[in-house]
Write an enzyme that holds these catalytic residues in place. Structure first.
Site, PDB file in Angstrom:
ATOM      1  CG  ASP A  72      -2.302   0.573   0.925  1.00  0.00           C
ATOM      2  OD1 ASP A  72      -2.325   1.778   0.640  1.00  0.00           O
ATOM      3  OD2 ASP A  72      -3.326  -0.124   0.991  1.00  0.00           O
ATOM      4  CG  HIS A  98      -5.164   3.828   0.382  1.00  0.00           C
ATOM      5  ND1 HIS A  98      -4.695   2.544   0.230  1.00  0.00           N
ATOM      6  CD2 HIS A  98      -6.381   3.858  -0.224  1.00  0.00           C
ATOM      7  CE1 HIS A  98      -5.588   1.838  -0.447  1.00  0.00           C
ATOM      8  NE2 HIS A  98      -6.622   2.609  -0.734  1.00  0.00           N
ATOM      9  CB  SER A 141      -9.177   0.610  -0.886  1.00  0.00           C
ATOM     10  OG  SER A 141      -8.362   0.712  -2.003  1.00  0.00           O
TER      11      SER A 141
END
Ligand SMILES: *[C@@H]1O[C@H](CO)[C@@H](O)[C@H](O)[C@H]1NC(C)=O
Ligand SMILES: *[C@@H]1O[C@H](CO)[C@@H](O)[C@H](O)[C@H]1NC(C)=O
Ligand SMILES: *[C@@H]1O[C@H](CO)[C@@H](O)[C@H](O)[C@H]1NC(C)=O
Ligand SMILES: *[C@@H]1O[C@H](CO)[C@@H](O)[C@H](O)[C@H]1NC(C)=O
Ligand SMILES: *[C@@H]1O[C@H](CO)[C@@H](O)[C@H](O)[C@H]1NC(C)=O
Ligand SMILES: *[C@@H]1O[C@H](CO)[C@@H](O)[C@H](O)[C@H]1NC(C)=O
Length: 757
Positions: free
Chosen positions: A147, A204, A536
């Site tokens: 990620d 994220h 996600s």
């Protein structure tokens, strides 16, 4: 669109940072054959590297001589995921390379994107994951997260109460941050390494990692609101972070390299909330990497993509991958819009004023003023151009459309800059009922596209339209949940329509988890949380569930874990009705696959479909890939004419996706008993409309654990099919303690020769 934009940014940066002679250089991933002499690849990385280097064209030497700022040409050497490497080359140099013996294929690096739809917002509310009651908490399991990196200081990654990593862990803590790795965060690496720091400057990666395995954080709160305990799905599992993305996206060469490393490091689960476009598996980097990982017993969990609600948008769809779609929680973060005519609309918003304002304000629709579609094109979307209309917008609640290249928070900022007092954000028609609860900079809420029509109708009906926005905060108890999110990518799979994808859905709308900084207030950087949406966010929930199952059943293979998750999934919502999609009409099976994950049932599935690794060869040959293409994936010489290939639906998979014409089709499945030694299962069939499903035998009697039994299932149409149509049903093996359900998707085909009336 997004990928295109990423490519553009990437190219411009490339031109700026490299000398002109290198400006045509591009990163290529090059597939080559194994060096003939090297039977085993173990401990031969040095030899592999010189084999790879032998492919680099001679011209490179002269090119580099004329350039004093030489960027490294061979960037990654792959060992596990494929035989090949990534290097910076010109198109001509790749042409040269094609002539060398052992060359297989080369493709220019592709940029994959993160599967989050809305990436700027925040909120601190108690995390709502009441699903799982497993006592293992994922103890002893290592999850590799590919990620945007990690915020190591966040309390979600504290190792209080964490045991040290298992002895098999061989990973590294390559980082320049002051906090060292700990028993929670056992590894950090960055790809490409040149960018140095594994620190997450996007948010994220911190969000996904804490969703999977965040530690308990008592009193998690933002701005004093909603104090509660935040925790990941597998709070005692270890995290290994592979930073492969930044805000521009993720290069597939780096993703492959990270998977290559993770295989050697000793992870049990890989979690990838990112992806590109669908490709045949032999040239899909994630499918390639995941194949090698699965071969080593690593379960690979991936997001399905965010290009829903349109058909055939699912990515990361290889059968050895767990492909995860997204659905809503039963929680809303509610705000209400009331118009002067007393009409009310329910929206969502993470904006939460300390003191609510019940005053009505005038309404303003800037799209009315966008007279020149070229120069005023950002005005209906509330881009920065809105300031030109400050004279009108001042003191008003402004109506803004989603899209136009500006994120939701930016739109609110533009309204604020133009003197507006509030914002009504209106979604696109395809978003349906899926709403986004964002942390806006002013009173704002998100409403549907059809609400927009009602609002503009009202505005046209009166000289002085007014409205007010009030905030109700967190409301639990939406009985429609889980609703499949509009953005969640749908099947059927393009690369392999005979495998039902996505496999499963899990929570992915307005998910609260750790964040890299405080969006509103930079002083509170240590304990911040944020609400974002996307597949996600659903993928890490499933990665966490897989970690729990791995911990509870260390001997289960990746496909057994996947089967357990799929055959025990829920297929009804809290109202005990079929799942709805964002249009609040029944969702199609290509939206949810086997259904919504039910972790506690998955822990005790009774029977599993344990897909044997050797079955992928006949399956891949059955996809009509060339010998060389199958060989690429398997990393060995393959001759499909010597293999008894199988149709896709014959793979021992926990679900069915078939295309049915007039001819009946028969497949076999083999189940393995992981429940009680002595147990009897009877089949129950809910046939798709116009389809007959016959299972033989209809009773399976097991006498010991791990015993395998095979059954046959025959599909045929019960009536003449006039139009192509998708129908669905399921078959279920039931004992007195367990049920084992396989969803059935059937695409009914019209007869080849049309009827002549
Ligand atoms: C770590 O490296 C990054 C990128 O090179 C740099 O921006 C950052 O300041 C470094 N951090 C520390 C603590 O040295
Ligand atoms: C915007 O449109 C309104 C209504 O048509 C009009 O009264 C106003 O003058 C316009 N303002 C600008 C800046 O174009
Ligand atoms: C940031 O937080 C500090 C401490 O809680 C507070 O005093 C300050 O007003 C906040 N600033 C903003 C812009 O909210
Ligand atoms: C849900 O619906 C099914 C079939 O419609 C019914 O048999 C079952 O009893 C219902 N369950 C609950 C909890 O209402
Ligand atoms: C592969 O080719 C065979 C023979 O042409 C065909 O029947 C089959 O449908 C093809 N399979 C796929 C997955 O395209
Ligand atoms: C593959 O096997 C077939 C049948 O045995 C044979 O005719 C063919 O030459 C083989 N192809 C290769 C590339 O070895």
């Amino acid at each position: 669109m997004k990928i295109l934009k990423f490519f553009l940014v990437f190219t411009i940066l490339g031109c700026l940072s490299w000398p002109s002679i290198e400006s045509e250089l591009k990163m290529y991933i090059v597939h080559v054959e194994s060096p003939e002499s090297q039977i085993s690849t173990q401990s031969l990385s040095g030899d592999l590297e010189s084999w790879y280097e032998s492919f680099l064209p001679n011209t490179i030497a002269s090119t580099s001589a004329s350039s004093n700022e030489e960027a490294p040409r061979l960037v990654y050497s792959y060992r596990n995921v494929m035989k090949g490497f990534a290097a910076r080359l010109t198109a001509e140099q790749v042409k040269e390379m094609e002539k060398k013996p052992g060359f297989i294929a080369a493709w220019p690096e592709r940029i994959l994107s993160l599967h989050t739809t809305h990436s700027s917002s925040f909120l601190g509310l108690q995390q709502n994951i009441g699903l799982w009651k497993n006592s293992n908490y994922g103890k002893g399991v290592i999850i590799g997260v590919l990620d945007t990196g990690i915020s190591p200081d966040h309390p979600s990654f504290s190792d209080e109460g964490m045991p040290p990593p298992p002895a098999k862990w061989k990973g590294k803590c390559e980082s320049n941050f002051t906090t060292k790795c700990n028993n929670k965060l056992i590894g950090t690496r960055t790809f490409p390494q040149a960018n140095g720091s594994p620190i997450d400057d996007n948010g994220h990666g911190t969000h996904t990692a804490s969703t999977i395995a965040g530690s308990f954080v008592k009193g998690a709160n933002v701005f004093g609101n909603a104090i509660g305990t935040a925790v990941g799905i597998a709070p005692l599992a270890h995290l290994a972070i592979y930073k492969v993305c930044d805000s521009f996206g993720c290069s597939d060469s780096g993703v492959l390299s990270a998977m290559d490393a993770a295989i050697d490091d000793g992870v049990d689960i890989l979690s990838l909330s990112l992806g590109g476009t669908t490709n045949p598996f032999h040239s899909d980097p994630i499918a390639l990497g995941a194949y090698s990982a699965t071969q080593r017993g690593i379960l690979v969990s991936c997001s399905a993509g965010n290009n829903g609600p349109f058909e055939s948008t699912v990515v990361n769809e290889a059968p050895w991958i767990l492909t995860v779609g997204a659905s809503t929680l039963d929680r809303k973060i509610k705000a209400t819009l009331r118009l002067g005519n007393k009409e009310e609309f329910e929206g969502e918003s993470a904006f939460h004023p300390k003191v609510s304002n019940n005053k009505f304000f005038p309404l303003f629709d800037p799209s009315e003023n966008a007279t020149d579609p070229d120069s005023d094109s950002d005005i209906p979307f509330c881009g920065p151009g809105l300031t030109e209309l400050s004279a009108v917008a001042k003191g008003k609640i402004v109506l803004c459309e989603v899209g136009g290249g500006f994120n939701r928070i930016e739109k609110g900022q533009a309204v604020k800059n133009a003197g507006g007092v509030g914002m009504i954000l209106t979604n696109r028609p395809q978003d349906g009922s899926t709403k986004s609860a964002d942390a806006h900079v002013l009173p704002a809420l998100d409403v549907t596209s059809s609400d927009r029509n009602s609002i503009t109708d009202y505005m046209k009906s009166t000289k002085n339209p007014v409205a007010r926005i009030t905030f109700q905060g967190t409301i639990i108890g939406d009985k429609n949940a889980p609703v499949v999110a509009a953005f969640s990518a749908r099947g059927p799979s393009i690369a392999s329509p005979g495998i039902l994808k996505p496999d499963i859905i899990g929570p992915g709308v307005n998910i609260l988890a750790a964040w890299h900084n405080s969006v509103e207030n930079k002083t509170n950087t240590k304990s911040t949380f944020n609400i974002i949406s996307g597949t996600s966010m659903s993928c890490p929930h499933l990665s966490g569930v897989a970690a729990l199952l791995k911990s509870a059943h260390p001997t289960w293979s990746p496909s057994a874990i996947k089967s357990a998750i799929m055959t025990t999934a829920d297929i009804v919502n809290l109202n005990n009705e079929s799942f709805l999609s964002e249009t609040l009409t029944p969702a199609r099976i290509f939206a949810y696959g086997a259904g919504h994950v039910n972790p506690s049932r998955a822990n005790d599935p009774g029977l599993v479909y344990d897909t044997q690794f050797k079955d992928y060869l006949p399956y891949l040959c059955g996809l009509n890939y060339s010998n060389r293409e199958v060989g690429n994936l398997l990393q060995r010489k393959v001759n499909c004419s010597k293999v008894k290939s199988i149709p896709e639906a014959q793979l021992n998979y926990p679900s069915f996706s078939i295309s049915l014409g007039e001819k009946p089709q028969t497949y076999t499945r083999t189940v393995t008993n992981v429940g009680e030694a002595k147990s009897t299962y009877r089949v129950e069939i809910v046939s798709p409309r116009m389809v007959s499903v016959v299972v033989k035998p209809s009773i399976l009697k097991f006498s010991k654990l791990n015993q395998k039994m095979t059954y046959r299932v025959t599909f045929s149409t019960t009536t003449e099919i006039r139009n192509m149509e998708v129908v669905h049903g399921y078959m279920k093996w039931t004992s007195n303690k367990h049920f084992v359900r396989s969803p059935i998707a059937v695409v009914l085909q019209e007869p080849e020769t049309p009827d002549i009336d």
